[in-house]
Write a protein that holds these residues in place. Structure first.
Motif, PDB file in Angstrom:
ATOM      1  N   THR A 189       0.938  -1.270  -0.087  1.00 60.92           N
ATOM      2  CA  THR A 189      -0.192  -0.064   0.059  1.00 60.92           C
ATOM      3  C   THR A 189       0.816   1.255   0.040  1.00 60.92           C
ATOM      4  OG1 THR A 189      -1.991  -1.025   1.225  1.00 60.92           O
ATOM      5  CG2 THR A 189      -1.879   1.483   1.080  1.00 60.92           C
ATOM      6  N   ASN A 190       0.820   2.109  -1.038  1.00 57.10           N
ATOM      7  CA  ASN A 190       1.258   3.221  -0.998  1.00 57.10           C
ATOM      8  C   ASN A 190       0.501   4.287  -0.378  1.00 57.10           C
ATOM      9  OD1 ASN A 190       3.815   3.273  -2.821  1.00 57.10           O
ATOM     10  ND2 ASN A 190       2.418   2.722  -4.618  1.00 57.10           N
ATOM     11  N   TYR A 191       1.132   5.263   0.550  1.00 53.93           N
ATOM     12  CA  TYR A 191       0.662   6.366   1.119  1.00 53.93           C
ATOM     13  C   TYR A 191       1.193   7.428   0.637  1.00 53.93           C
ATOM     14  CZ  TYR A 191      -1.144   2.594   4.155  1.00 53.93           C
ATOM     15  OH  TYR A 191      -1.732   1.462   4.459  1.00 53.93           O
ATOM     16  N   LEU A 192       0.398   8.586   0.633  1.00 54.12           N
ATOM     17  CA  LEU A 192       0.625   9.979   0.784  1.00 54.12           C
ATOM     18  C   LEU A 192       0.247  10.581   1.989  1.00 54.12           C
ATOM     19  CD1 LEU A 192      -0.242  10.976  -2.843  1.00 54.12           C
ATOM     20  CD2 LEU A 192       2.068  11.083  -1.758  1.00 54.12           C
ATOM     21  N   ILE A 193       0.655  11.246   2.628  1.00 52.70           N
ATOM     22  CA  ILE A 193       0.454  12.406   3.871  1.00 52.70           C
ATOM     23  C   ILE A 193       0.685  13.752   3.551  1.00 52.70           C
ATOM     24  CG2 ILE A 193       0.721  12.629   6.423  1.00 52.70           C
ATOM     25  CD1 ILE A 193       2.600   9.828   6.150  1.00 52.70           C
ATOM     26  N   ARG A 194      -0.477  14.418   3.842  1.00 52.07           N
ATOM     27  CA  ARG A 194      -0.443  15.675   3.587  1.00 52.07           C
ATOM     28  C   ARG A 194      -0.572  16.676   4.803  1.00 52.07           C
ATOM     29  NH1 ARG A 194      -3.416  20.746   2.890  1.00 52.07           N
ATOM     30  NH2 ARG A 194      -3.191  21.733   1.134  1.00 52.07           N
ATOM     31  N   PHE A 195       0.573  17.240   5.275  1.00 54.82           N
ATOM     32  CA  PHE A 195       0.772  17.939   6.448  1.00 54.82           C
ATOM     33  C   PHE A 195       0.359  19.295   6.120  1.00 54.82           C
ATOM     34  CE2 PHE A 195       3.522  14.295   7.245  1.00 54.82           C
ATOM     35  CZ  PHE A 195       3.310  14.134   8.507  1.00 54.82           C
ATOM     36  N   ALA A 196      -0.504  19.935   6.781  1.00 55.31           N
ATOM     37  CA  ALA A 196      -1.162  21.359   6.673  1.00 55.31           C
ATOM     38  C   ALA A 196      -0.379  22.253   8.093  1.00 55.31           C
ATOM     39  CB  ALA A 196      -2.377  21.427   6.865  1.00 55.31           C
ATOM     40  N   TYR A 197      -0.124  23.275   7.804  1.00 52.15           N
ATOM     41  CA  TYR A 197       0.497  24.195   8.759  1.00 52.15           C
ATOM     42  C   TYR A 197      -0.335  25.369   9.219  1.00 52.15           C
ATOM     43  CZ  TYR A 197       4.921  21.866   7.758  1.00 52.15           C
ATOM     44  OH  TYR A 197       5.808  20.749   7.708  1.00 52.15           O
ATOM     45  N   PRO A 198       0.033  26.091  10.223  1.00 54.03           N
ATOM     46  CA  PRO A 198      -0.872  26.997  10.710  1.00 54.03           C
ATOM     47  C   PRO A 198      -1.174  28.257   9.818  1.00 54.03           C
ATOM     48  CG  PRO A 198       0.491  26.215  12.390  1.00 54.03           C
ATOM     49  CD  PRO A 198       0.838  25.582  11.271  1.00 54.03           C
ATOM     50  N   ARG A 199      -0.119  28.563   8.845  1.00 57.58           N
ATOM     51  CA  ARG A 199      -0.320  29.629   8.129  1.00 57.58           C
ATOM     52  C   ARG A 199      -0.878  29.178   6.729  1.00 57.58           C
ATOM     53  NH1 ARG A 199       4.681  33.598   8.433  1.00 57.58           N
ATOM     54  NH2 ARG A 199       5.715  31.658   7.923  1.00 57.58           N
ATOM     55  N   GLY A 200      -1.315  28.275   6.501  1.00 56.16           N
ATOM     56  CA  GLY A 200      -1.822  27.876   5.142  1.00 56.16           C
ATOM     57  C   GLY A 200      -0.865  26.944   4.209  1.00 56.16           C
ATOM     58  N   GLU A 201       0.342  26.663   4.752  1.00 56.32           N
ATOM     59  CA  GLU A 201       1.294  25.995   3.890  1.00 56.32           C
ATOM     60  C   GLU A 201       0.958  24.478   4.130  1.00 56.32           C
ATOM     61  OE1 GLU A 201       4.002  29.119   6.016  1.00 56.32           O
ATOM     62  OE2 GLU A 201       2.301  27.963   6.472  1.00 56.32           O
ATOM     63  N   ALA A 202       1.350  23.747   2.967  1.00 57.11           N
ATOM     64  CA  ALA A 202       1.254  22.251   3.243  1.00 57.11           C
ATOM     65  C   ALA A 202       2.652  21.665   2.756  1.00 57.11           C
ATOM     66  CB  ALA A 202      -0.081  21.655   2.470  1.00 57.11           C
ATOM     67  N   LEU A 203       2.566  20.329   3.139  1.00 63.08           N
ATOM     68  CA  LEU A 203       3.649  19.395   2.671  1.00 63.08           C
ATOM     69  C   LEU A 203       3.276  18.157   2.253  1.00 63.08           C
ATOM     70  CD1 LEU A 203       7.336  19.363   3.693  1.00 63.08           C
ATOM     71  CD2 LEU A 203       5.946  17.312   4.229  1.00 63.08           C
ATOM     72  N   TRP A 204       3.713  17.488   1.286  1.00 64.58           N
ATOM     73  CA  TRP A 204       3.336  15.943   1.074  1.00 64.58           C
ATOM     74  C   TRP A 204       4.578  15.000   1.611  1.00 64.58           C
ATOM     75  CZ3 TRP A 204      -1.363  14.245   0.170  1.00 64.58           C
ATOM     76  CH2 TRP A 204      -2.266  14.875  -0.558  1.00 64.58           C
ATOM     77  N   VAL A 205       4.257  13.894   1.988  1.00 63.69           N
ATOM     78  CA  VAL A 205       5.157  12.882   2.358  1.00 63.69           C
ATOM     79  C   VAL A 205       4.579  11.765   1.597  1.00 63.69           C
ATOM     80  CG1 VAL A 205       6.200  11.556   4.092  1.00 63.69           C
ATOM     81  CG2 VAL A 205       6.442  14.045   4.169  1.00 63.69           C
ATOM     82  N   GLY A 206       5.471  10.959   0.687  1.00 66.50           N
ATOM     83  CA  GLY A 206       5.109   9.641   0.211  1.00 66.50           C
ATOM     84  C   GLY A 206       5.887   8.647   0.749  1.00 66.50           C
ATOM     85  N   SER A 207       5.036   7.516   1.116  1.00 70.95           N
ATOM     86  CA  SER A 207       6.019   6.153   1.664  1.00 70.95           C
ATOM     87  C   SER A 207       4.974   5.133   1.085  1.00 70.95           C
ATOM     88  CB  SER A 207       6.065   6.338   3.164  1.00 70.95           C
ATOM     89  OG  SER A 207       6.894   5.324   3.661  1.00 70.95           O
ATOM     90  N   ALA A 208       5.421   3.931   1.883  1.00 73.19           N
ATOM     91  CA  ALA A 208       4.639   2.646   1.533  1.00 73.19           C
ATOM     92  C   ALA A 208       4.702   1.661   2.800  1.00 73.19           C
ATOM     93  CB  ALA A 208       4.976   2.046   0.232  1.00 73.19           C
ATOM     94  N   GLU A 209       3.803   0.800   2.681  1.00 74.84           N
ATOM     95  CA  GLU A 209       3.864  -0.454   3.378  1.00 74.84           C
ATOM     96  C   GLU A 209       4.039  -1.665   2.488  1.00 74.84           C
ATOM     97  OE1 GLU A 209       1.723  -2.959   7.020  1.00 74.84           O
ATOM     98  OE2 GLU A 209       0.565  -1.970   5.476  1.00 74.84           O
ATOM     99  N   GLU A 210       5.414  -2.394   2.584  1.00 77.80           N
ATOM    100  CA  GLU A 210       5.557  -3.394   1.575  1.00 77.80           C
ATOM    101  C   GLU A 210       6.387  -4.579   2.114  1.00 77.80           C
ATOM    102  OE1 GLU A 210       7.934  -5.066  -1.528  1.00 77.80           O
ATOM    103  OE2 GLU A 210       8.833  -3.912   0.067  1.00 77.80           O
ATOM    104  N   ALA A 211       5.945  -5.764   1.318  1.00 80.02           N
ATOM    105  CA  ALA A 211       6.507  -6.926   2.251  1.00 80.02           C
ATOM    106  C   ALA A 211       7.990  -7.068   2.226  1.00 80.02           C
ATOM    107  CB  ALA A 211       6.053  -8.261   1.344  1.00 80.02           C
ATOM    108  N   ASN A 212       9.033  -6.281   1.521  1.00 77.91           N
ATOM    109  CA  ASN A 212      10.139  -6.323   1.899  1.00 77.91           C
ATOM    110  C   ASN A 212      10.825  -5.293   2.649  1.00 77.91           C
ATOM    111  OD1 ASN A 212      10.799  -8.728  -0.155  1.00 77.91           O
ATOM    112  ND2 ASN A 212       9.528  -7.174  -1.369  1.00 77.91           N
ATOM    113  N   SER A 213       9.801  -4.482   3.130  1.00 73.83           N
ATOM    114  CA  SER A 213      10.407  -3.057   3.873  1.00 73.83           C
ATOM    115  C   SER A 213      11.277  -2.348   3.200  1.00 73.83           C
ATOM    116  CB  SER A 213      10.792  -3.630   5.278  1.00 73.83           C
ATOM    117  OG  SER A 213       9.999  -4.312   5.852  1.00 73.83           O
ATOM    118  N   CYS A 214      11.422  -2.423   1.852  1.00 70.94           N
ATOM    119  CA  CYS A 214      12.241  -1.844   0.756  1.00 70.94           C
ATOM    120  C   CYS A 214      11.593  -0.663   0.175  1.00 70.94           C
ATOM    121  CB  CYS A 214      12.879  -2.810  -0.126  1.00 70.94           C
ATOM    122  SG  CYS A 214      14.327  -2.272  -0.561  1.00 70.94           S
ATOM    123  N   VAL A 215      11.627   0.547   1.003  1.00 74.96           N
ATOM    124  CA  VAL A 215      10.707   1.590   0.855  1.00 74.96           C
ATOM    125  C   VAL A 215      11.552   3.114   0.833  1.00 74.96           C
ATOM    126  CG1 VAL A 215       8.723   2.886   1.382  1.00 74.96           C
ATOM    127  CG2 VAL A 215       8.427   0.589   1.250  1.00 74.96           C
TER     128      VAL A 215
END
Length: 309
Positions: free
Chosen positions: A127-153
């Motif tokens: 499963t791929n995941y995107l995480i959108r972090f939002a900040y108090p002044r309206g900025e935002a940042l994406w982080v991409g990661s995954a859960e994977e059988a080999n833990s090779c991400v």
């Protein structure tokens, strides 16, 4: 797995440049960060992709700089034998947990280099995941990661990335709505990382070191823990070695005379810094981002601290 190539943005007095950068397929987008989950995962491997790289202070040194107030997790289930193009399955908002999640991701070692190295090839759900972090002044940042059988991400913010595996923790947060990373059942079977290991073999000031030996099919890894003075002395020895960017491979090793040890340096807060030592391999010292050859002093010191076989 490829990690990423960073391009620093030059600022002129009268104009702000657009961006570019990163992990193989991830391309730095204009500064606006989409407010909703993309309908598809646009990478071609587990993790290592974001829809837009944020123009925020600190993204060159940390996966999640600053203090975000919310985190939205988007999930894209699939199979690691057919990566790429996964459809959005759902999303979940974390509010009070966003700061803790950002703090823990901030502890991970990051780099703009590509350490390379092999991955195991076990097939299974991903499963791929995107995480959108939002900040108090309206900025935002994406982080991409995954859960994977080999833990090779690769986990990335579009500018820097980490090979430290957090897929299981992200998956649990998506399921439960709570960020609560669980320590491994057996620390000797993990390979955690800590911020600063792209610059030093053992960063900071460790207060302990757990030395894990090689496990066998019928018994877990033998282990022996040492206190602060011993940890500091061993860290100083390892940090004195000449390092080069890690390719996570070595030549030789694997024989009966090869001592395989995992050194886990503990700290008052945050994750341990892991260093693997293979005494018959070259380079024989590796923290996942840096490698070095063992010299006689380091070899003797490590062997003295190893648990009984």
């Amino acid at each position: 797995m490829r990690i990423l190539h960073s391009v620093r943005i030059a600022l002129a007095v009268t104009a702000v440049c657009a961006a570019s950068a990163l992990i193989s397929q991830a391309v730095r987008a204009p500064s606006s960060v989409p407010a909703s989950c993309p309908e598809r995962w646009d990478g071609d491997r587990p993790g290592g992709w974001v829809p837009a790289a944020a123009d925020l202070d600190g993204v060159e040194e940390s996966l999640v700089p600053g203090e975000p107030v919310t985190a939205m997790i988007c999930a894209y289930p699939g199979h690691n034998a057919r990566p790429g193009g996964e459809r959005l399955a759902g999303s979940r908002i974390l509010t009070g947990e966003a700061g803790a999640m950002a703090r823990d991701l901030d502890y991970l070692p990051v780099t703009t280099a590509d350490p390379g190295g092999p991955c195991t090839q076990k097939g299974g759900a991903m499963t791929n995941y995107l995480i959108r972090f939002a900040y108090p002044r309206g900025e935002a940042l994406w982080v991409g990661s995954a859960e994977e059988a080999n833990s090779c991400v690769t986990t990335t913010n579009g500018t820097v990335g980490s090979r430290s595996y957090v897929g299981r923790d992200i998956a649990a947060a998506y399921r439960t709505g709570t960020w609560s990373p669980a320590p491994p059942d057996d620390p000797c079977q993990g390979f955690p990382g800590r911020r600063g290991q792209n610059e030093r073999m053992v960063p900071g000031e460790p207060v302990s070191v757990l030395v894990c030996g090689r496990a066998t099919y019928d018994r877990p890894s033998p282990r022996l823990e040492h206190g602060g003075p011993t940890a500091a002395a061993l860290a100083a020895t390892l940090n004195s070695l000449d390092t080069l960017p890690s390719e996570n491979v070595c030549r030789g090793g694997g024989g009966a005379q090869d001592d395989t040890l995992l050194l886990l340096f503990g700290y008052p807060e945050g994750p341990p810094a892991a260093v693997r030592v293979l005494t018959a391999c070259d380079p024989g010292v590796n923290n996942g981002l840096l490698q070095a050859n063992l010299d006689a002093n380091a070899r003797d010191q490590v062997k003295r601290l190893a648990p009984p076989a």
